[in-house]
Write an enzyme that holds these catalytic residues in place. Structure first.
Site, PDB file in Angstrom:
ATOM      1  N   ALA A 145       1.408  28.977  22.879  1.00  0.00           N
ATOM      2  CA  ALA A 145       2.470  29.585  23.989  1.00  0.00           C
ATOM      3  C   ALA A 145       3.743  29.033  23.555  1.00  0.00           C
ATOM      4  O   ALA A 145       4.833  30.020  23.686  1.00  0.00           O
ATOM      5  CB  ALA A 145       2.018  29.311  25.492  1.00  0.00           C
ATOM      6  N   ASP A 146       4.057  27.942  23.486  1.00  0.00           N
ATOM      7  CA  ASP A 146       5.179  27.206  22.892  1.00  0.00           C
ATOM      8  C   ASP A 146       5.729  28.313  21.526  1.00  0.00           C
ATOM      9  O   ASP A 146       6.950  28.579  21.646  1.00  0.00           O
ATOM     10  CB  ASP A 146       5.242  25.861  22.599  1.00  0.00           C
ATOM     11  CG  ASP A 146       5.402  24.943  23.921  1.00  0.00           C
ATOM     12  OD1 ASP A 146       6.024  25.363  24.759  1.00  0.00           O
ATOM     13  OD2 ASP A 146       4.953  23.940  23.616  1.00  0.00           O
ATOM     14  N   LEU A 147       4.770  28.257  20.537  1.00  0.00           N
ATOM     15  CA  LEU A 147       5.211  28.578  19.427  1.00  0.00           C
ATOM     16  C   LEU A 147       5.713  30.244  19.362  1.00  0.00           C
ATOM     17  O   LEU A 147       6.700  30.495  19.000  1.00  0.00           O
ATOM     18  CB  LEU A 147       4.083  28.586  18.320  1.00  0.00           C
ATOM     19  CG  LEU A 147       3.786  27.034  18.038  1.00  0.00           C
ATOM     20  CD1 LEU A 147       2.526  26.855  17.154  1.00  0.00           C
ATOM     21  CD2 LEU A 147       5.134  26.470  17.230  1.00  0.00           C
TER      22      LEU A 147
ATOM     23  N   GLY B  47       8.759  30.822  20.956  1.00  0.00           N
ATOM     24  CA  GLY B  47       9.855  30.576  20.182  1.00  0.00           C
ATOM     25  C   GLY B  47      10.288  31.822  19.446  1.00  0.00           C
ATOM     26  O   GLY B  47      11.374  31.948  18.986  1.00  0.00           O
TER      27      GLY B  47
END
Length: 396
Positions: free
Chosen positions: A168-170, A173
């Site tokens: 989810a973070d990646l 981004g």
């Protein structure tokens, strides 16, 4: 002097942890000047979270390469004055505070775009810029759970499972970087910047793709299928005589090819196996029939035989085997980097190539905290004496 296709851009990176720095890394790798803002030593907060240099140096080098570091306390008026001076000539400002924080600090999109109307202001949050969950703290694993991914990951009946990377973070981004590039392309025509924002939750839901479509269109709630594909059989992981093999015999043509390669032609017209829908309904029986055949030979032998037959397949690597593979070496996705403390190491490169630009030759080590503070402030007109005063007051 920075080189590369984006060397004309200046990015102010006020983000922390992973999603924001992932977005900004793309620009740094493509030659943009990136000024990373960090909390000064002695000021509340500090660089102590996941993604910080103290937490994991290897991760920090991989995430923050090719940037400059300016320590800046944006809670103080003098710190915001310095930020505004930077913003005047910047192209992009990136932050991933909780939505209310930037307004409390007086550095929201309206405030900074009043200083520079051409500024592209980019925000990443956990759950969106408004709404009932807007001010919840956002972390990758929480977004994986609330975004549905954990419910369709893992073996059937074993409960939800987190994916082994901060997906989810990646993805937030990467989506943010895509939004920034879109806004920059529009700015070339309109002359004005935009506010670009995304969230971990939105990014995770977008990555559900066909699993989300099953529900939105057909109202079918997908479930976990382990290593298998939910819509086609046989796919997934099979045991060989010396390890594991990943296959993707998708569709009728691949099914026939697989059966012939395994010497199991009798399965092609076997009742219950004849069509894709029948095989999905009889998943366990199909997998058992082909799985027994795979045990007779090693992974390398089966890989060669199935590829020759036109059936997609491949071995299953651990991480060190990934980077030892001849095709991975040929692709050059491990970029060499010379670190003062460690010497020659490698970091994970960008997974795309631009003709005429060798990205891996342009990267540099991640900066030490505040490494370029004096240089940046001097360029803004601050004297050495004034910089020393700002440092003593924990402004920088």
């Amino acid at each position: 002097m920075r080189r590369g296709p984006l060397s004309h851009l200046t990015i102010i990176d006020a983000s922390r942890v992973r999603a924001g720095p992932t977005a900004v890394r793309l620009f740094a790798d493509m030659g943009a000047r990136v000024i990373k803002l960090e909390i000064p030593r002695g000021a509340p907060g500090g660089d102590d979270m996941i993604g910080g240099r103290a937490h994991n140096r290897a991760d920090y080098e991989n995430l923050h390469r090719s940037k400059e570091s300016l320590t800046l306390n944006m809670k103080e008026e003098e710190g915001r004055k310095i930020l505004n001076a930077l913003v005047k000539d910047a192209d992009v400002f990136v932050e991933n505070f909780r939505p209310d924080v930037k307004y409390r600090l007086g550095i929201g999109p309206e405030a900074l775009q009043a200083v520079n109307p051409r500024l592209v202001y980019a925000s990443i949050s956990g759950f969106g810029q408004d709404g009932p969950y807007a001010n919840w703290p956002g972390f990758d694993s929480i977004a994986q759970g609330m975004g549905g991914l954990m419910s369709i990951t893992g073996k059937p009946g074993e409960g939800p499972m987190r994916v082994g990377i901060p997906i989810a973070d990646l993805c937030a981004g990467h989506f943010c970087a895509m939004g920034i590039l879109t806004a920059l392309l529009e700015r070339a025509v309109s002359g004005k910047g935009r506010w670009v924002h995304t969230s971990l939750l939105e990014a995770q839901i977008a990555m559900l793709d066909f699993q989300a479509a099953q529900y939105l269109v057909d109202r079918k709630v997908p479930v976990s299928n382990g290593n298998e594909h939910p819509l086609t059989v046989p796919t997934g992981v099979f045991v060989t005589s010396d390890g594991y093999l990943n296959i993707a015999a998708i569709g009728q043509t691949m099914w026939v090819r697989l059966c012939k390669a395994l010497g199991l032609e009798s399965l092609i017209e076997k009742p219950g196996f004849r069509s894709e829908s029948e095989r999905v309904a009889n998943r366990a029986e199909v997998n058992a029939a082909v799985g027994e055949a795979f045990k007779s030979r090693g992974t390398a032998d089966w890989t060669e035989a199935l590829l020759k037959a036109g059936v997609p397949c491949g071995p299953i690597y651990n991480v060190n085997q990934v980077f030892e593979d001849e095709q991975v070496r040929h692709l050059g996705i491990a970029w060499p980097l010379n670190l003062p403390q460690l010497g020659e190491v490698s970091v994970v490169g960008q997974p795309f190539h631009l003709s005429g630009y060798d990205q891996k030759n342009e990267i540099s080590p991640a900066p030490e905290q505040g490494e370029q503070t004096d240089t940046i402030l001097s360029a803004l007109g601050y004297t050495a004496k004034r910089i020393a005063e700002l440092r003593s007051n924990h402004i920088v």
